[in-house]
Enzyme design. Structure first.
Site, PDB file in Angstrom:
ATOM      1  N   PRO A  13       1.219  -1.392   0.612  1.00  0.00           N
ATOM      2  CA  PRO A  13      -0.179  -0.200  -0.101  1.00  0.00           C
ATOM      3  C   PRO A  13       0.758   1.306  -0.046  1.00  0.00           C
ATOM      4  O   PRO A  13       1.645   1.466   0.696  1.00  0.00           O
ATOM      5  CB  PRO A  13      -0.591  -0.446   1.040  1.00  0.00           C
ATOM      6  CG  PRO A  13      -1.175  -1.679   1.568  1.00  0.00           C
ATOM      7  CD  PRO A  13       0.253  -2.515   0.985  1.00  0.00           C
ATOM      8  N   TYR A  26      11.413   8.868   2.343  1.00  0.00           N
ATOM      9  CA  TYR A  26      10.843   7.911   1.229  1.00  0.00           C
ATOM     10  C   TYR A  26      12.178   8.150  -0.037  1.00  0.00           C
ATOM     11  O   TYR A  26      12.322   7.426  -0.814  1.00  0.00           O
ATOM     12  CB  TYR A  26       9.720   7.699   0.364  1.00  0.00           C
ATOM     13  CG  TYR A  26       9.203   7.118   1.939  1.00  0.00           C
ATOM     14  CD1 TYR A  26       9.253   5.955   2.533  1.00  0.00           C
ATOM     15  CD2 TYR A  26       7.589   7.895   2.931  1.00  0.00           C
ATOM     16  CE1 TYR A  26       8.293   5.191   3.699  1.00  0.00           C
ATOM     17  CE2 TYR A  26       6.467   7.362   3.187  1.00  0.00           C
ATOM     18  CZ  TYR A  26       7.012   5.883   3.818  1.00  0.00           C
ATOM     19  OH  TYR A  26       6.810   5.997   5.181  1.00  0.00           O
ATOM     20  N   HIS A 103      12.241  -2.318   3.198  1.00  0.00           N
ATOM     21  CA  HIS A 103      11.895  -0.462   3.838  1.00  0.00           C
ATOM     22  C   HIS A 103      12.723  -0.197   3.163  1.00  0.00           C
ATOM     23  O   HIS A 103      14.104   0.323   3.486  1.00  0.00           O
ATOM     24  CB  HIS A 103      11.657  -1.370   5.000  1.00  0.00           C
ATOM     25  CG  HIS A 103      11.410  -1.898   5.215  1.00  0.00           C
ATOM     26  ND1 HIS A 103       9.530  -1.719   5.387  1.00  0.00           N
ATOM     27  CD2 HIS A 103      10.913  -3.150   6.469  1.00  0.00           C
ATOM     28  CE1 HIS A 103       9.123  -2.797   5.999  1.00  0.00           C
ATOM     29  NE2 HIS A 103       9.985  -3.823   6.322  1.00  0.00           N
TER      30      HIS A 103
END
Ligand code: CA2
Length: 153
Positions: A13, A26, A103
């Protein structure tokens, strides 16, 4: 029949929003760019990379089930589902291939609810905090684990 050279790169998601906001967390790289780099890097390792992203838990579970028996490795960034999804844990726990959890951010340097991953106990390895490079390192790891990369390289 498992194709040891096939690797599925699965993103969960909101990762389709990469590059549009929160670059300080990010990075600036879009998901399309990450996926293209994975496909390209995979070719240099003799791996055929397929990339998928979904905002829906059930769809991710379905793809993990499909990968079982047909792929040689799995790279997964389940996004926020990392911290909540027993369904993804269960699907991964019966996947018979190397699994690398990735991640972009260092989840241990963030809010405490991000410190726990349901996926890590069934992952072969975990990479976090290295941004988009984490996916490339995960591919390198899978190449070694599946014997696709020649010794010494
Ligand atoms: O660091 C990661 O890769 C995460 O898996 C990203 C998830 C987060 O919930 C995890 O704790 C760590 C969130 C992905 C959301 O990505 C966005 C990117 C740009 C704009 C908005 C969301």
């Amino acid at each position: 029949m498992a194709d040891k050279t096939g690797v599925l790169v699965l993103n969960g998601p909101n990762l389709n929003m990469l590059g549009t906001r929160d670059p300080e967390i990010y990075g600036h790289t879009t998901l399309a760019e990450i996926e293209a780099t994975c496909v390209e890097h995979g070719q240099t390792l003799g791996l055929t990379v397929s990339c998928r992203q979904s905002n829906h838990e059930g769809e991710l579970v379905g793809w993990i089930q499909e990968a079982r028996g047909s792929m040689g490795g799995l790279i997964v960034n389940a996004g926020a589902l990392t911290h909540s999804s027993v369904a993804i844990l269960d699907a991964l726990s019966i996947a018979d291939m190397p699994i690398v959890e990735v991640h972009l951010s260092n989840i241990f340097a963030r809010e405490s609810f991000r410190h726990h991953s349901y996926i890590s106990p069934v992952a072969t390895g975990v990479i976090c905090g290295l941004g988009a490079q984490g996916y490339i390192l995960a591919l390198d790891a899978i190449a070694r684990l599946t014997g696709q990369k020649s010794k010494g390289k």
